[in-house]
Design an enzyme around this catalytic site. Structure first.
Site, PDB file in Angstrom:
ATOM      1  N   LYS A 221       1.173  -0.957   0.038  1.00  0.00           N
ATOM      2  CA  LYS A 221      -0.074   0.148   0.271  1.00  0.00           C
ATOM      3  C   LYS A 221       1.006   1.139   0.058  1.00  0.00           C
ATOM      4  O   LYS A 221       2.115   1.436   0.089  1.00  0.00           O
ATOM      5  CB  LYS A 221      -1.243  -0.126   0.936  1.00  0.00           C
ATOM      6  CG  LYS A 221      -2.105  -1.244   0.951  1.00  0.00           C
ATOM      7  CD  LYS A 221      -3.598  -1.008   1.672  1.00  0.00           C
ATOM      8  CE  LYS A 221      -4.576  -1.335   1.316  1.00  0.00           C
ATOM      9  NZ  LYS A 221      -5.643  -1.033   2.615  1.00  0.00           N
ATOM     10  N   ARG A 255      -4.317  -9.505   4.976  1.00  0.00           N
ATOM     11  CA  ARG A 255      -5.199  -9.608   3.341  1.00  0.00           C
ATOM     12  C   ARG A 255      -3.733  -9.187   2.262  1.00  0.00           C
ATOM     13  O   ARG A 255      -3.031  -8.327   2.386  1.00  0.00           O
ATOM     14  CB  ARG A 255      -5.843  -8.460   2.987  1.00  0.00           C
ATOM     15  CG  ARG A 255      -6.885  -9.062   1.282  1.00  0.00           C
ATOM     16  CD  ARG A 255      -7.881  -7.203   1.311  1.00  0.00           C
ATOM     17  NE  ARG A 255      -8.332  -7.598   0.121  1.00  0.00           N
ATOM     18  CZ  ARG A 255      -7.483  -6.893  -1.024  1.00  0.00           C
ATOM     19  NH1 ARG A 255      -7.376  -5.562  -0.295  1.00  0.00           N
ATOM     20  NH2 ARG A 255      -8.617  -6.377  -2.295  1.00  0.00           N
TER      21      ARG A 255
END
Length: 286
Positions: A221, A255
């Site tokens: 991210k 995740r």
């Protein structure tokens, strides 16, 4: 006990959720699993590598071309049904904020609805309750789907995360979602700047202390990229470091894009914590 689909996971059992994007414009793989064949090959690969959950998404998180609910369903529903047929024991999650899509994928066999946008459609929890599916309750800071944060501020970011996620979780249970199938997610990058996401990671033990199982979606991210000043394809090491810290502080579900690497990190942390024996132990014993 965490119960999702046919699976039950113990208190110290880390759970890997593998990302399978059914989008032509995903930020990390640029549409590598948009077509059915490579997407199914990806599922087979990550299951073999140790993923217990497959998270299927039909709309990328960031801004881009509009994707209607009908198109999102077209990308996900049939694929969910095929994964269910081929892998009857795997937990199938669908990353959606739309109740109509949630209903369709639950009909096709999904076990978990991953609501990354913080309950923006309150009917999604009602769908999860109706189908006895699990639900991920995420903090998105009030952001609308597919928008990026701009000058967002919190007096106390973790206090806000706790208030929102625990509130969503309690509402879900009140509606009929099984308590053992509800997770909370701090929502790294969603409605947050990099410092917010770092603080959320640093204080993750406060989420774990609520008793709700914590899911973290850290993989490659922007907060990792900004912290290390690295482009998308060079964020794996930062992601794995953040994964190790999150595991130590009590996260339960991860995740990820890189399943095999994540599994090694989680097994190492579990062994250090005393929750897992070494795979072999010969040193000093021969």
């Amino acid at each position: 006990m965490l119960r999702l689909g046919r699976r039950e996971f113990g208190a110290h059992e880390p759970v890997i959720m593998a990302i399978v994007n059914r989008t032509p414009d995903s930020f990390y793989d640029q549409g590598a699993t948009f077509r059915d064949e490579p997407a199914l090959a990806r599922v087979e690969q990550v299951v073999a590598e140790g993923a217990a959950i497959i998270d299927i998404g039909g709309v990328k998180a960031g801004p881009g071309e509009e994707v209607t609910a009908e198109e999102e369903a077209r990308r996900t529903v049939g694929f969910v049904a095929e994964v269910r047929r081929r892998f009857p024991d795997v937990v199938i999650s669908v990353d959606t904020w739309r109740a109509d899509v949630g209903e369709a994928v639950c009909e096709a066999g999904a076990d978990l609805l991953n609501d990354a946008w913080g309950g923006v459609d309150p009917r999604l929890a009602e769908v999860a309750a109706r189908y006895r599916a699990g639900l991920v309750c995420t903090h998105a800071g009030g952001a609308r789907p597919r928008t990026r944060p701009h000058r967002v501020a919190y007096e106390d970011v973790m206090a806000d995360i706790l208030e929102v996620t625990v509130g969503l979780a309690e509402r879900a249970v009140a509606l009929g979602v099984p308590r053992e199938s509800v997770l909370i997610d701090p929502g790294h990058d969603f409605g947050k700047n990099t410092r917010h996401s770092l603080e959320a990671t640093r204080r993750l033990d406060e989420m774990a202390a609520t008793g709700w199982p914590v899911l973290v979606s850290l993989s490659n991210k922007d907060f990792v990229g900004e912290t290390l000043d690295r482009p998308v394809k060079e964020r794996v090491l930062g992601t794995l470091a953040t994964t190790a810290v999150s595991a130590w502080l009590g996260a339960r579900v991860y995740r990820v894009h890189e399943v095999a690497e994540t599994r090694q990190v989680l097994e190492m942390v579990a062994a250090i914590a005393g929750h897992r024996a070494p795979a072999v132990a010969r040193r000093g014993l021969a």
